[in-house]
Design an enzyme around this catalytic site. Structure first.
Site, PDB file in Angstrom:
ATOM      1  N   ASP A  37      55.138  36.199  -4.177  1.00 24.99           N
ATOM      2  CA  ASP A  37      54.951  34.824  -4.630  1.00 24.99           C
ATOM      3  C   ASP A  37      56.175  33.973  -4.271  1.00 24.99           C
ATOM      4  O   ASP A  37      57.252  34.157  -4.839  1.00 24.99           O
ATOM      5  CB  ASP A  37      54.738  34.833  -6.151  1.00 24.99           C
ATOM      6  CG  ASP A  37      54.030  33.595  -6.651  1.00 24.99           C
ATOM      7  OD1 ASP A  37      53.872  32.637  -5.880  1.00 24.99           O
ATOM      8  OD2 ASP A  37      53.634  33.589  -7.835  1.00 24.99           O
ATOM      9  N   ASP A  38      56.009  33.066  -3.310  1.00 27.95           N
ATOM     10  CA  ASP A  38      57.073  32.133  -2.889  1.00 27.95           C
ATOM     11  C   ASP A  38      58.197  32.798  -2.097  1.00 27.95           C
ATOM     12  O   ASP A  38      59.323  32.311  -2.064  1.00 27.95           O
ATOM     13  CB  ASP A  38      57.688  31.399  -4.092  1.00 27.95           C
ATOM     14  CG  ASP A  38      56.729  30.429  -4.756  1.00 27.95           C
ATOM     15  OD1 ASP A  38      55.632  30.215  -4.219  1.00 27.95           O
ATOM     16  OD2 ASP A  38      57.085  29.881  -5.820  1.00 27.95           O
ATOM     17  N   CYS A  75      50.368  28.162  -3.911  1.00 32.46           N
ATOM     18  CA  CYS A  75      49.878  29.461  -4.375  1.00 32.46           C
ATOM     19  C   CYS A  75      48.355  29.572  -4.424  1.00 32.46           C
ATOM     20  O   CYS A  75      47.751  30.412  -3.756  1.00 32.46           O
ATOM     21  CB  CYS A  75      50.423  29.751  -5.766  1.00 32.46           C
ATOM     22  SG  CYS A  75      52.173  29.448  -5.993  1.00 32.46           S
ATOM     23  N   ARG A  79      45.482  31.602  -2.154  1.00 33.98           N
ATOM     24  CA  ARG A  79      44.668  32.654  -2.761  1.00 33.98           C
ATOM     25  C   ARG A  79      43.177  32.395  -2.579  1.00 33.98           C
ATOM     26  O   ARG A  79      42.393  33.318  -2.340  1.00 33.98           O
ATOM     27  CB  ARG A  79      45.021  32.792  -4.248  1.00 33.98           C
ATOM     28  CG  ARG A  79      46.304  33.546  -4.461  1.00 33.98           C
ATOM     29  CD  ARG A  79      46.881  33.345  -5.871  1.00 33.98           C
ATOM     30  NE  ARG A  79      47.987  34.257  -6.116  1.00 33.98           N
ATOM     31  CZ  ARG A  79      49.200  34.146  -5.575  1.00 33.98           C
ATOM     32  NH1 ARG A  79      49.467  33.132  -4.780  1.00 33.98           N
ATOM     33  NH2 ARG A  79      50.149  35.027  -5.831  1.00 33.98           N
ATOM     34  N   LYS A 138      49.119  37.916 -10.504  1.00 38.68           N
ATOM     35  CA  LYS A 138      48.754  36.501 -10.605  1.00 38.68           C
ATOM     36  C   LYS A 138      47.331  36.254 -10.096  1.00 38.68           C
ATOM     37  O   LYS A 138      46.965  36.682  -9.004  1.00 38.68           O
ATOM     38  CB  LYS A 138      49.766  35.686  -9.799  1.00 38.68           C
ATOM     39  CG  LYS A 138      49.541  34.186  -9.774  1.00 38.68           C
ATOM     40  CD  LYS A 138      50.762  33.554  -9.147  1.00 38.68           C
ATOM     41  CE  LYS A 138      50.594  32.107  -8.819  1.00 38.68           C
ATOM     42  NZ  LYS A 138      51.834  31.510  -8.297  1.00 38.68           N
ATOM     43  N   HIS A 140      45.436  32.720 -10.919  1.00 38.73           N
ATOM     44  CA  HIS A 140      45.603  31.298 -10.580  1.00 38.73           C
ATOM     45  C   HIS A 140      44.352  30.689  -9.954  1.00 38.73           C
ATOM     46  O   HIS A 140      44.423  29.708  -9.205  1.00 38.73           O
ATOM     47  CB  HIS A 140      46.802  31.133  -9.633  1.00 38.73           C
ATOM     48  CG  HIS A 140      47.465  29.797  -9.751  1.00 38.73           C
ATOM     49  ND1 HIS A 140      48.447  29.365  -8.877  1.00 38.73           N
ATOM     50  CD2 HIS A 140      47.289  28.778 -10.638  1.00 38.73           C
ATOM     51  CE1 HIS A 140      48.857  28.160  -9.205  1.00 38.73           C
ATOM     52  NE2 HIS A 140      48.168  27.787 -10.277  1.00 38.73           N
ATOM     53  N   HIS A 231      58.725  34.342  -7.639  1.00 42.52           N
ATOM     54  CA  HIS A 231      58.433  33.025  -8.216  1.00 42.52           C
ATOM     55  C   HIS A 231      59.339  32.770  -9.423  1.00 42.52           C
ATOM     56  O   HIS A 231      59.626  33.662 -10.202  1.00 42.52           O
ATOM     57  CB  HIS A 231      56.966  33.013  -8.640  1.00 42.52           C
ATOM     58  CG  HIS A 231      56.400  31.684  -9.019  1.00 42.52           C
ATOM     59  ND1 HIS A 231      56.734  31.033 -10.178  1.00 42.52           N
ATOM     60  CD2 HIS A 231      55.502  30.891  -8.394  1.00 42.52           C
ATOM     61  CE1 HIS A 231      56.048  29.903 -10.251  1.00 42.52           C
ATOM     62  NE2 HIS A 231      55.303  29.787  -9.174  1.00 42.52           N
ATOM     63  N   ASP A 337      52.642  34.146  -0.049  1.00 35.72           N
ATOM     64  CA  ASP A 337      51.523  33.223  -0.212  1.00 35.72           C
ATOM     65  C   ASP A 337      51.797  31.823   0.331  1.00 35.72           C
ATOM     66  O   ASP A 337      50.871  31.026   0.484  1.00 35.72           O
ATOM     67  CB  ASP A 337      51.099  33.139  -1.684  1.00 35.72           C
ATOM     68  CG  ASP A 337      52.220  32.669  -2.601  1.00 35.72           C
ATOM     69  OD1 ASP A 337      53.386  32.610  -2.160  1.00 35.72           O
ATOM     70  OD2 ASP A 337      51.930  32.375  -3.781  1.00 35.72           O
ATOM     71  N   ASN A 338      53.050  31.497   0.607  1.00 32.94           N
ATOM     72  CA  ASN A 338      53.416  30.187   1.166  1.00 32.94           C
ATOM     73  C   ASN A 338      54.893  30.230   1.519  1.00 32.94           C
ATOM     74  O   ASN A 338      55.531  31.279   1.436  1.00 32.94           O
ATOM     75  CB  ASN A 338      53.122  29.043   0.179  1.00 32.94           C
ATOM     76  CG  ASN A 338      53.508  29.310  -1.251  1.00 32.94           C
ATOM     77  OD1 ASN A 338      52.663  29.378  -2.142  1.00 32.94           O
ATOM     78  ND2 ASN A 338      54.805  29.497  -1.501  1.00 32.94           N
ATOM     79  N   LYS A 391      57.628  25.093   0.624  1.00 30.82           N
ATOM     80  CA  LYS A 391      56.389  25.112  -0.149  1.00 30.82           C
ATOM     81  C   LYS A 391      55.950  23.704  -0.559  1.00 30.82           C
ATOM     82  O   LYS A 391      56.763  22.874  -0.933  1.00 30.82           O
ATOM     83  CB  LYS A 391      56.592  25.966  -1.407  1.00 30.82           C
ATOM     84  CG  LYS A 391      55.398  25.993  -2.355  1.00 30.82           C
ATOM     85  CD  LYS A 391      55.713  26.820  -3.594  1.00 30.82           C
ATOM     86  CE  LYS A 391      54.548  26.795  -4.584  1.00 30.82           C
ATOM     87  NZ  LYS A 391      54.846  27.605  -5.797  1.00 30.82           N
TER      88      LYS A 391
END
Length: 547
Positions: A37-38, A75, A79, A138, A140, A231, A337-338, A391
């Site tokens: 994540d991130d 995010c 996804r 996660k 989301h 994250h 994810d990004n 991001k």
């Protein structure tokens, strides 16, 4: 009974058993999808970073690194595209985290803020085709029960419903969302107080896979490890707090240069690439006071420790698969994810009052469970080297991410592949490897065809899957891009306005620093027409995107 009769009876039973139909082991590969994540593009050791990631680096040694893998800018957008093989609007995530209560887009297709009824989730189709399906971490993609992982095809699941959480408890991280919500197998549950998120999600996933192996040893699995690390808030277990002490005292400006040069040496960017200039909003490192430098260095130390810890727990999964004899027949995909996250929530107007009330960022407390550290645009730009921004943006810094793939039957290993492909291409890849036809047996007439294309040829050593005429695009909160071949049209900041669009050749200008719209009016118009066609096909509400 005579011995001869017993012998005849035994032979008869043996023949009957041997003629009975036996359940054949399913030879299709397991699929392990790991999402960080991130995570920044240049953070991993195998991507030129100075953070220790030996387990992911080993995957790269036995697999393939890709230099031009594109995600969504945030995010939930990624996804939705990942689990659908579709554009974020078709998948229901035209806007992440919901709409204002008075928004005219409420109820409109594309803006559901959960997976829409126009797609079939990967988990649902693989479950239908005979896979065990598991996820932890996660989600989301909707808080309602009907939007839960269980309702989207996961046999077992334990997931955070929001976009982020404290890593040790359920204390919220946003003023409008003060408590984090979790579901296990569809039911709202409490998070186990004091458990560190990355360890807990790993424990759960290993338990699920082990449970399935006992239940049906020959049945393949699809496991989605959707970690919440690294994250924000940047929090780590106590034994990780000082692992990178002093390692980033060189500052973010020097780190960005070192990462950039290391990426060149690794073959992940061209040797003639140029580093884009530091953003004007970022204070040069040499203009900070000694105290400011101390705090800034600490932020990056904690971030690096989170990535290090994440790598350790990924290693635990790999070791488990090897011990259980599952590793060789498992496709492993590791990705972010990004782009790197440039937020600084402790100081941002909308969030600082809530965060400062519940968290303490004194220097000695940074990284602990009651602190809230995020490292800001200065370190994010270093993590996004060699790209522009991070991001949230549709520039390359927001949407190009690291991805390492270890095929279950590797033909080439340890290589770098420079093919352009997107997160939408992963679902079709999983379907091909699983021998599964999309959209399956339960699809309604609403279901849209896949936009993605299988990357199995890339795993087998080919150099491309998309032609120069292939068009991709994305819009989120007024920021957009459309790309054809190496040409890319970008709207950097909302509102979306055709007069503000910039044209780049990303093969020659990775940092998107040279707007070519005036010098190439024909190419500009060509991509503008592609963008208009994309908007029409995906039902984007252009006049309302900034609501």
């Amino acid at each position: 009974m005579r011995v001869v009769d017993l012998l005849v009876l035994f032979l008869g039973l043996s023949l009957l058993i041997s003629c009975s139909p036996q359940k054949q082991a399913d030879s299709r590969p397991n699929i392990l999808l790991i999402v960080a994540d991130d995570l920044g593009y240049s953070d991993l050791g195998c991507y030129g970073g100075n953070i220790r990631t030996p387990n992911i680096d080993q995957l790269a040694k036995h697999g393939i690194r890709f230099s031009q893998f594109h995600t969504g800018p945030t995010c939930a957008v990624t996804r939705a595209m990942l689990l659908s093989g579709q554009n974020n609007h078709v998948a229901g995530m035209g806007i992440q985290d919901g709409l204002l209560t008075n928004s005219p887009m409420i109820g409109k297709p594309g803006y559901e803020s959960n997976l829409s009824d126009r797609i079939i989730p990967v988990s649902q189709l693989l479950q239908e085709s005979g896979y065990f399906t598991y996820t932890t971490g996660k989600w989301h993609l909707g808080k309602r029960e009907e939007d839960s992982p269980q309702q989207k095809g996961f046999d077992r699941s334990f997931n955070l419903l929001q976009g982020g959480s404290n890593h040790f408890n359920k204390i919220g991280i946003e003023p409008d969302d003060t408590l984090s919500l979790f579901r296990e197998d569809g039911q709202i549950v409490d998070y186990p107080e004091g458990k560190y998120s990355t360890q807990f999600y790993t424990d759960k996933l290993i338990d699920y896979i082990q449970e399935g192996k006992v239940k049906d040893p020959g049945k393949p699995f699809f496991a989605f490890a959707a970690y919440t690390s690294p994250h924000w808030p940047l929090q780590v277990p106590e034994d990780y707090l000082d692992r990178y002490e002093g390692d980033f005292d060189i500052g973010y400006d020097s780190l960005r240069v070192l990462r950039f040069e290391s990426l060149k040496e690794s073959g992940l960017i061209p040797p003639n690439a140029s580093l884009p200039p530091r953003l004007a909003s970022i204070t040069p490192w040499n203009e900070l006071t000694p105290e400011e430098k101390k705090i800034e260095s600490r932020k990056m130390e904690l971030y690096a420790a989170m990535v290090d810890n994440l790598d350790y727990h990924i290693g635990r999964i790999i070791h488990f698969l090897k011990a259980e004899g599952l590793y060789d027949n498992t496709l492993i995909v590791f990705m972010s994810d990004n782009g790197a996250a440039g937020n600084d929530f402790y100081n941002e107007t909308w969030s600082r009052d809530f965060i400062r009330k519940h968290y303490n960022n004194d220097y000695e407390n940074m990284g602990k469970e009651n602190s809230f550290v995020s490292y800001g645009p200065q370190w994010a730009q270093a993590g996004a080297a060699p790209f522009n921004r991070f991001k949230g943006y549709t520039t390359e810094g927001g949407i190009v991410s690291p991805i390492v793939i270890k095929p279950h039957k590797p033909t080439t290993t340890g290589l770098v592949n420079n093919a352009y492909f997107t997160v939408m291409d992963l679902a079709p890849t999983f379907y091909e490897l699983a021998g599964t036809a999309y959209p399956g047996n339960t699809a309604s007439k609403k279901i849209k065809p896949l936009l993605g294309k299988t990357i199995v040829p890339l795993l087998n050593g080919e150099s491309s899957i998309h032609s120069e005429e292939y068009v991709t695009g994305l819009e989120h909160r007024g920021r957009m891009f459309v790309r054809k071949g190496n040409w890319k049209l970008v709207n950097l900041q909302p509102p979306l306005d055709n007069k503000k669009l910039m044209l780049f050749n990303v093969a020659e200008d990775l940092g998107e620093t040279k707007d070519l719209s005036k010098n190439n009016p024909e190419k500009f118009e060509e991509l503008l027409m592609d963008w208009k066609d994309f908007v029409k096909k995906n039902e984007i509400l252009l006049h309302q995107v900034n609501q």
